[in-house]
Design a protein around this motif. Structure first.
Motif, PDB file in Angstrom:
ATOM      1  N   HIS A 126       0.798  -1.222   0.000  1.00  0.00           N
ATOM      2  CA  HIS A 126       0.000   0.000   0.000  1.00  0.00           C
ATOM      3  C   HIS A 126       0.835   1.279   0.000  1.00  0.00           C
ATOM      4  O   HIS A 126       0.283   2.367  -0.185  1.00  0.00           O
ATOM      5  N   ALA A 127       2.137   1.184   0.224  1.00  0.00           N
ATOM      6  CA  ALA A 127       2.992   2.374   0.201  1.00  0.00           C
ATOM      7  C   ALA A 127       3.099   2.886  -1.229  1.00  0.00           C
ATOM      8  O   ALA A 127       3.421   2.130  -2.153  1.00  0.00           O
ATOM      9  N   GLY A 128       2.817   4.174  -1.419  1.00  0.00           N
ATOM     10  CA  GLY A 128       2.832   4.755  -2.756  1.00  0.00           C
ATOM     11  C   GLY A 128       3.734   5.961  -2.865  1.00  0.00           C
ATOM     12  O   GLY A 128       4.468   6.309  -1.932  1.00  0.00           O
ATOM     13  N   THR A 129       3.654   6.628  -3.998  1.00  0.00           N
ATOM     14  CA  THR A 129       4.542   7.753  -4.294  1.00  0.00           C
ATOM     15  C   THR A 129       3.788   9.029  -4.638  1.00  0.00           C
ATOM     16  O   THR A 129       4.345   9.944  -5.229  1.00  0.00           O
ATOM     17  N   ALA A 130       2.498   9.103  -4.256  1.00  0.00           N
ATOM     18  CA  ALA A 130       1.703  10.285  -4.592  1.00  0.00           C
ATOM     19  C   ALA A 130       2.259  11.578  -3.987  1.00  0.00           C
ATOM     20  O   ALA A 130       2.285  12.609  -4.683  1.00  0.00           O
ATOM     21  N   PRO A 131       2.710  11.612  -2.719  1.00  0.00           N
ATOM     22  CA  PRO A 131       3.252  12.873  -2.191  1.00  0.00           C
ATOM     23  C   PRO A 131       4.438  13.386  -2.990  1.00  0.00           C
ATOM     24  O   PRO A 131       4.585  14.593  -3.198  1.00  0.00           O
ATOM     25  N   PHE A 132       5.264  12.479  -3.449  1.00  0.00           N
ATOM     26  CA  PHE A 132       6.391  12.841  -4.311  1.00  0.00           C
ATOM     27  C   PHE A 132       5.887  13.427  -5.626  1.00  0.00           C
ATOM     28  O   PHE A 132       6.406  14.435  -6.126  1.00  0.00           O
ATOM     29  N   GLY A 133       4.863  12.815  -6.195  1.00  0.00           N
ATOM     30  CA  GLY A 133       4.286  13.319  -7.440  1.00  0.00           C
ATOM     31  C   GLY A 133       3.685  14.703  -7.295  1.00  0.00           C
ATOM     32  O   GLY A 133       3.804  15.543  -8.192  1.00  0.00           O
ATOM     33  N   ASP A 134       3.031  14.951  -6.164  1.00  0.00           N
ATOM     34  CA  ASP A 134       2.463  16.283  -5.916  1.00  0.00           C
ATOM     35  C   ASP A 134       3.559  17.354  -5.943  1.00  0.00           C
ATOM     36  O   ASP A 134       3.400  18.421  -6.558  1.00  0.00           O
ATOM     37  N   ALA A 135       4.649  17.086  -5.247  1.00  0.00           N
ATOM     38  CA  ALA A 135       5.747  18.057  -5.195  1.00  0.00           C
ATOM     39  C   ALA A 135       6.420  18.205  -6.555  1.00  0.00           C
ATOM     40  O   ALA A 135       6.824  19.310  -6.947  1.00  0.00           O
ATOM     41  N   LEU A 136       6.553  17.099  -7.289  1.00  0.00           N
ATOM     42  CA  LEU A 136       7.166  17.159  -8.610  1.00  0.00           C
ATOM     43  C   LEU A 136       6.305  17.970  -9.575  1.00  0.00           C
ATOM     44  O   LEU A 136       6.827  18.781 -10.357  1.00  0.00           O
ATOM     45  N   ARG A 137       5.000  17.777  -9.536  1.00  0.00           N
ATOM     46  CA  ARG A 137       4.089  18.544 -10.391  1.00  0.00           C
ATOM     47  C   ARG A 137       4.251  20.042 -10.124  1.00  0.00           C
ATOM     48  O   ARG A 137       4.381  20.839 -11.058  1.00  0.00           O
ATOM     49  N   GLU A 138       4.252  20.406  -8.848  1.00  0.00           N
ATOM     50  CA  GLU A 138       4.399  21.816  -8.487  1.00  0.00           C
ATOM     51  C   GLU A 138       5.727  22.382  -8.998  1.00  0.00           C
ATOM     52  O   GLU A 138       5.768  23.494  -9.534  1.00  0.00           O
ATOM     53  N   ALA A 139       6.803  21.612  -8.858  1.00  0.00           N
ATOM     54  CA  ALA A 139       8.119  22.082  -9.299  1.00  0.00           C
ATOM     55  C   ALA A 139       8.182  22.231 -10.817  1.00  0.00           C
ATOM     56  O   ALA A 139       8.738  23.207 -11.337  1.00  0.00           O
ATOM     57  N   ILE A 140       7.628  21.284 -11.554  1.00  0.00           N
ATOM     58  CA  ILE A 140       7.660  21.344 -13.016  1.00  0.00           C
ATOM     59  C   ILE A 140       6.890  22.558 -13.521  1.00  0.00           C
ATOM     60  O   ILE A 140       7.381  23.322 -14.371  1.00  0.00           O
TER      61      ILE A 140
END
Length: 454
Positions: A126-140
């Motif tokens: 169940h461990a995912g990577t959505a928080p990382f994706g949120d921050a990456l989207r904002e940075a891009i």
């Protein structure tokens, strides 16, 4: 206590530890052309010392390690110039290392957002990577907005009247000048092949019932379709923005060296689950490559194909399940590579990005370090990258480590400080790592009071 020895290379030192142990505290400093001087620093020129350790995972971040070593050094040699350059290899401390040297850089660090250290109990399904994706989207998107504003400003400054192809070529980024988002993906707790990250970027990933998949490997196993169109804003921005992925992992996606078999156990997967997990990731990789091949989003020089024997036309970058590095962070490397990102060697790229070589080139001594040093530390990790740069400029390199697990490997450094030996045990050194880093710094400084590097 300081014991002197003399060999064919000149004077060196052994710094004795409590209980007579010397072997792993300070290795012999076989330094050519040294001159013995008194302990007093009077009458000698001040030296420049670069302090560039990795974090001591679980006890002290790289910035605090560097400051503690420097504090100890200054107790003995206050007149010396110390340059602090905390290092990282794509895991914990990557953003901090960049921000110390280049505060303007856009950096997203997975370890800070959903890394393994944040989990009290591992949950591989169940461990995912959505928080990382949120921050990456904002940075891009922020980087792209800044880039567009910069181009528009230059147009105004140069009184351009149109956006013809020639003008765009003149005003657009030249090769090597495109804006960059740096991404560190070490210390992942997930094996989701970047699914959570992609969903946070806007990509639609649904199961056979048409519902968004759940987080983690469980969701990956249920994926039936991938639609890139909801992420059009991010994919469009990536036509102008580069992603540099910093990782010290060169693993493929699948197989004995891949995301599941080589790293799954670290994240809580049991060997009995490996076949099921690999099958899920393989199916997901096929879906992802199919989606990106039909609708290439950003990088026309990336050819994406799932099988190494698939027909592939010539291209600058080739992506498949066997591409080195795509197994990093439980397959996040694969998803980022599909987006057109470059997978770059961890510590070496951080060193280049923060300008470490320029600092070392004018130094008299370099001090690096990490929490636990063993033979693998010389395979692309921070101590190896720092020593390689130091060797290239003929600058002596010392090592401070929480524990030394391979004396022979550590012997390549001019001096070695083992905090576990200094403190009496690994538990004691971890209980107050800053104190023992400071003690290591002062002992190294005393060594250098009797051997001047020339």
């Amino acid at each position: 206590m300081l014991d002197r020895w003399q060999g064919s290379a000149g004077w060196g030192l052994i710094l004795s530890a409590p209980h007579g142990s010397t072997a792993t505290i300070v290795k012999r400093m076989a330094i050519d052309h040294t001159t013995e001087v008194p302990h007093s620093s009077a009458g000698r020129n001040a030296r420049t010392v670069v302090v560039c350790p990795d974090s001591f995972k679980g006890s002290l971040n790289s910035d605090d390690v560097a400051h503690a070593i420097a504090a100890g050094w200054r107790q003995v040699c206050p007149e010396d110039t110390l340059i602090l350059s905390p290092m990282a290899d794509g895991g914990e401390g990557t953003r901090r290392a960049f921000n110390t040297a280049r505060p303007e850089a856009k950096v997203v660090e997975l370890a800070e957002l959903c890394g393994i250290e944040l989990y009290e109990e591992l949950d591989p399904w169940h461990a995912g990577t959505a928080p990382f994706g949120d921050a990456l989207r904002e940075a891009i998107l922020a980087t792209h907005q800044e880039f567009q504003a910069s181009v528009a400003g230059r147009k105004r400054d140069q009184h351009e009247q149109d956006a013809t192809e020639n003008a765009q070529q003149k005003l657009g980024p030249s090769e090597g000048s495109r804006p960059i988002v740096y991404v560190g993906i070490g210390s992942s707790a997930s094996t989701d092949c970047g699914a959570g990250m992609l969903q946070a970027l806007g990509v639609s990933i649904k199961d056979a019932k048409g519902q968004p998949i759940a987080a983690g490997l469980e969701g990956v196993a249920s994926a039936a379709s991938i639609d890139l169109s909801p992420a059009a804003d991010v994919l469009g921005a990536l036509r102008d923005v580069d992603i540099h992925v910093i990782t010290d992992v060169t693993a493929p996606l699948l197989g004995p060296r891949g995301a599941v078999q080589a790293f799954g156990s670290q994240k809580g997967l049991k060997p009995v689950d490996f076949d099921h997990a690999e099958a899920a990731i393989e199916r997901f990789a096929d879906l992802l490559l199919e989606a990106f091949t039909k609708h290439p989003p950003a990088c026309p020089n990336v050819h994406r194909h799932a099988r190494p024997d698939a027909g592939a036309k010539a291209c600058d970058v080739d992506l498949s399940i066997t591409t080195p590095g795509v197994g990093a962070a439980g397959g996040v490397g694969f998803a980022l590579k599909a987006l057109g990102a470059g997978l770059l060697p961890g510590a070496g790229h951080v060193a280049e990005a923060i300008g470490l070589e320029e600092q070392i080139a004018r130094a008299d001594l370099v001090i690096t370090g990490e929490g636990a040093f063993d033979a693998t530390s010389l395979q692309g990790k921070v101590p190896a990258a720092v020593k390689q740069i130091a060797d290239g400029h003929g600058v002596p390199c010392a090592l401070v480590a929480g524990a030394i697990r391979d004396d022979d490997a550590a012997g390549v450094f001019r001096a070695v400080m083992n905090l576990s030996e200094l403190a009496g045990s690994a538990q004691e050194s971890m209980a107050d790592t800053a104190r023992w880093c400071e003690e290591a710094g002062s002992r190294l400084a005393r060594c250098c009071e009797v051997t001047i590097y020339v």
